[in-house]
Design a protein around this motif. Structure first.
Motif, PDB file in Angstrom:
ATOM      1  N   VAL A 339       0.308  -1.103   0.465  1.00  0.00           N
ATOM      2  CA  VAL A 339      -0.062  -0.209  -0.284  1.00  0.00           C
ATOM      3  C   VAL A 339       0.922   0.927   0.473  1.00  0.00           C
ATOM      4  O   VAL A 339       0.178   1.943  -0.512  1.00  0.00           O
ATOM      5  N   GLY A 340       1.934   1.066   0.782  1.00  0.00           N
ATOM      6  CA  GLY A 340       2.422   2.769   0.527  1.00  0.00           C
ATOM      7  C   GLY A 340       3.869   2.800  -0.494  1.00  0.00           C
ATOM      8  O   GLY A 340       3.793   3.791  -1.120  1.00  0.00           O
ATOM      9  N   SER A 341       4.343   1.267  -1.158  1.00  0.00           N
ATOM     10  CA  SER A 341       4.621   1.652  -1.898  1.00  0.00           C
ATOM     11  C   SER A 341       4.070   2.231  -3.530  1.00  0.00           C
ATOM     12  O   SER A 341       4.171   3.466  -4.128  1.00  0.00           O
ATOM     13  N   ALA A 342       2.273   1.803  -3.276  1.00  0.00           N
ATOM     14  CA  ALA A 342       1.652   2.139  -4.498  1.00  0.00           C
ATOM     15  C   ALA A 342       1.650   3.498  -4.461  1.00  0.00           C
ATOM     16  O   ALA A 342       1.129   3.968  -5.237  1.00  0.00           O
ATOM     17  N   PHE A 343       0.635   4.072  -3.225  1.00  0.00           N
ATOM     18  CA  PHE A 343       0.284   5.306  -2.844  1.00  0.00           C
ATOM     19  C   PHE A 343       1.573   5.962  -2.736  1.00  0.00           C
ATOM     20  O   PHE A 343       1.265   7.220  -3.638  1.00  0.00           O
ATOM     21  N   GLY A 344       2.908   5.892  -2.525  1.00  0.00           N
ATOM     22  CA  GLY A 344       4.315   6.563  -2.647  1.00  0.00           C
ATOM     23  C   GLY A 344       4.014   7.095  -4.295  1.00  0.00           C
ATOM     24  O   GLY A 344       4.159   8.070  -4.161  1.00  0.00           O
ATOM     25  N   GLY A 345       3.610   6.002  -4.997  1.00  0.00           N
ATOM     26  CA  GLY A 345       3.972   6.881  -6.760  1.00  0.00           C
ATOM     27  C   GLY A 345       2.802   7.668  -6.861  1.00  0.00           C
ATOM     28  O   GLY A 345       3.096   8.653  -7.781  1.00  0.00           O
ATOM     29  N   ILE A 346       1.676   7.435  -6.314  1.00  0.00           N
ATOM     30  CA  ILE A 346       0.059   8.385  -6.288  1.00  0.00           C
ATOM     31  C   ILE A 346       0.384   9.804  -6.297  1.00  0.00           C
ATOM     32  O   ILE A 346       0.283  10.420  -6.566  1.00  0.00           O
ATOM     33  N   VAL A 347       1.551  10.008  -5.062  1.00  0.00           N
ATOM     34  CA  VAL A 347       1.897  11.089  -4.236  1.00  0.00           C
ATOM     35  C   VAL A 347       2.618  11.622  -4.854  1.00  0.00           C
ATOM     36  O   VAL A 347       2.364  13.022  -5.022  1.00  0.00           O
ATOM     37  N   ILE A 348       3.992  10.950  -6.224  1.00  0.00           N
ATOM     38  CA  ILE A 348       4.465  11.544  -6.716  1.00  0.00           C
ATOM     39  C   ILE A 348       4.182  12.009  -8.447  1.00  0.00           C
ATOM     40  O   ILE A 348       4.089  12.851  -8.547  1.00  0.00           O
ATOM     41  N   LYS A 349       3.332  11.281  -8.689  1.00  0.00           N
ATOM     42  CA  LYS A 349       2.642  11.721  -9.800  1.00  0.00           C
ATOM     43  C   LYS A 349       1.347  12.911  -9.639  1.00  0.00           C
ATOM     44  O   LYS A 349       1.479  13.805 -10.821  1.00  0.00           O
ATOM     45  N   ASN A 350       1.007  12.416  -8.813  1.00  0.00           N
ATOM     46  CA  ASN A 350       0.279  14.030  -8.511  1.00  0.00           C
ATOM     47  C   ASN A 350       0.678  15.491  -8.148  1.00  0.00           C
ATOM     48  O   ASN A 350       0.007  16.352  -7.719  1.00  0.00           O
ATOM     49  N   THR A 351       1.759  14.729  -6.986  1.00  0.00           N
ATOM     50  CA  THR A 351       1.713  16.402  -6.430  1.00  0.00           C
ATOM     51  C   THR A 351       3.213  16.305  -7.637  1.00  0.00           C
ATOM     52  O   THR A 351       3.649  18.297  -7.460  1.00  0.00           O
ATOM     53  N   GLY A 352       4.268  15.973  -8.020  1.00  0.00           N
ATOM     54  CA  GLY A 352       5.035  16.304  -9.037  1.00  0.00           C
ATOM     55  C   GLY A 352       6.430  16.606  -8.188  1.00  0.00           C
ATOM     56  O   GLY A 352       7.585  16.819  -8.543  1.00  0.00           O
ATOM     57  N   SER A 353       6.473  16.133  -6.429  1.00  0.00           N
ATOM     58  CA  SER A 353       7.572  15.879  -5.670  1.00  0.00           C
ATOM     59  C   SER A 353       7.131  15.535  -4.230  1.00  0.00           C
ATOM     60  O   SER A 353       6.366  14.518  -4.535  1.00  0.00           O
TER      61      SER A 353
END
Length: 394
Positions: A339-353
């Motif tokens: 969950v964390g690694s998948a969610f982390g990818g989503i955070v990067i994709k949506n925030t760009g940071s």
């Protein structure tokens, strides 16, 4: 240390290498296979998901197989999966190899834990769990930083070849020194899941799941974080992973000793609370060269300090299904990683940071703290009652 425990720790070391080493070379894998960082991060997610499902399931389905033989077969399949990863011509083949090594690796670690707690006195259980955890955390110390440097010189594929060779060596050691282990009766899957009906037990597993989810929202993307915020090269990134790994190894032992001396309840709350704070201040500390190593060490140590207290807590509150709860807790750990690694990818994709990953992860860890408070507030006798009921219904 009990020599059998040492042998089991060797096995978990090899498994830890293949799961964790990939985080240090994600950018290189992404470039080589022409996928995004977020997509490459799903190689961590699929490993964790398969591991979580395979742990209790395969343990039940292989209940009549002699434990040493099962151990060796699992390590053979793990070796084959590592060789496939080394050869993989595209992302899809590498993805499949991760599933194969995850399934076999789950059996290796689960068997290591269930066997280890049986060969020592009850008062040393938490400490032994900490030692077994050191097998995985030691792979961070040796595997990830060295892997970053080796990848820089020889490419990422050679890492999986080395892991395959190390696994073969571990197989020889286990074949020579581990005694045959009699088959014990394994509770059917239906009864296993029935043991999760108690709120005290299920919320305890949620503590582990959310703690690791918060952790891996950041840790799975530590390399791009170090590259983008601190502009570190491969050498210094390997140093960071080495420091983190040293902390993780000490954290496993610290968590075991803390649980034995302070009790699992106090240990769980202290570890989670300080861990959330460390993650929250991590991005700010990256701007302060003398503060960052301290925060990094605390973060690394506490990332592995929770497991001994959690396992001890489950043994105390669900003794009749202690082995099953250990397996479920490691499944919860792996689901948290997924969950964390998948969610982390989503955070990067949506925030760009990638900086946001640390703060989002810290918020998830706070949820873990809330689950811990809830679990600790539930009556302890209920867990035993459910366990007995589960055995009766099976």
């Amino acid at each position: 240390m009990n020599f059998k425990v040492f042998i089991l720790t060797i096995a978990t070391f090899t498994v830890g290498l293949i799961e964790l080493i990939i985080g240090g070379v994600l950018p290189e894998i992404a470039n080589d296979l022409n996928v995004s960082i977020g997509t490459a991060g799903q190689l961590i997610t699929i490993y964790a998901l398969v591991y979580a499902i395979a742990g209790p399931t395969l343990l039940a389905f292989t209940s009549k197989v002699e434990r040493k033989s099962l151990y060796l077969w699992s390590m053979l399949i793990f070796t084959i999966g590592s060789l496939i990863a080394c050869w993989s011509p595209n992302y899809e083949v590498l993805f499949f190899s991760r599933m194969l090594t995850a399934a076999s690796g789950s059996l290796i670690v689960t068997l290591s834990l269930t066997i280890a707690v049986k060969v020592v006195a009850p008062e040393f259980r938490a400490r032994v769990i900490g030692i077994i955890s050191m097998g995985i955390s030691s792979s961070i110390v040796l595997g990830v930083p060295i892997g970053v440097l080796v990848e820089e010189a020889l490419g990422w594929r050679i890492l999986f070849l080395v892991i395959a060779l190390l696994t073969l060596v571990a197989m020889v050691v286990i074949y020579m020194f581990l005694d045959h282990i009699p088959v014990e009766e394994i509770m059917p899957l239906k009864a296993q899941f029935a043991s999760l009906k108690n709120s005290k037990v299920i919320s305890a597993h949620l503590v582990t799941l959310l703690m690791l989810a918060g952790h891996y929202t950041m840790y799975a993307y530590l390399t791009p974080f170090l590259e983008s915020t601190m502009h570190l090269n491969a050498y210094w990134i390997s140093v960071v992973y080495f420091v983190f790994g040293l902390a993780a190894v000490s954290g496993g032992m610290i968590g075991g000793v803390m649980s034995d001396r302070l009790g699992s309840t106090k240990s769980i709350l202290i570890v989670i609370g300080v861990f959330a704070l460390a993650m929250f201040v991590l991005p700010m500390s990256a701007k302060l060269i003398w503060v960052f190593p301290v925060v990094l060490f605390v973060w690394g140590a506490l990332s592995w300090a929770l497991s001994p207290a959690q396992q001890s807590y489950l043994i105390q509150n669900a003794p009749e299904t202690a082995d099953i709860q250990q397996s479920f807790n490691f499944s919860a750990l792996q689901i948290g990683i997924a969950v964390g690694s998948a969610f982390g990818g989503i955070v990067i994709k949506n925030t760009g940071s990638v900086t946001m990953n640390a703060w989002v992860g810290a918020a998830i860890v706070v949820l873990s703290f809330c689950c811990a408070l809830y679990s600790l507030s539930r009556p302890s006798g209920a867990a035993k009652h459910v366990s007995n009921q589960s055995v009766h219904t099976s």
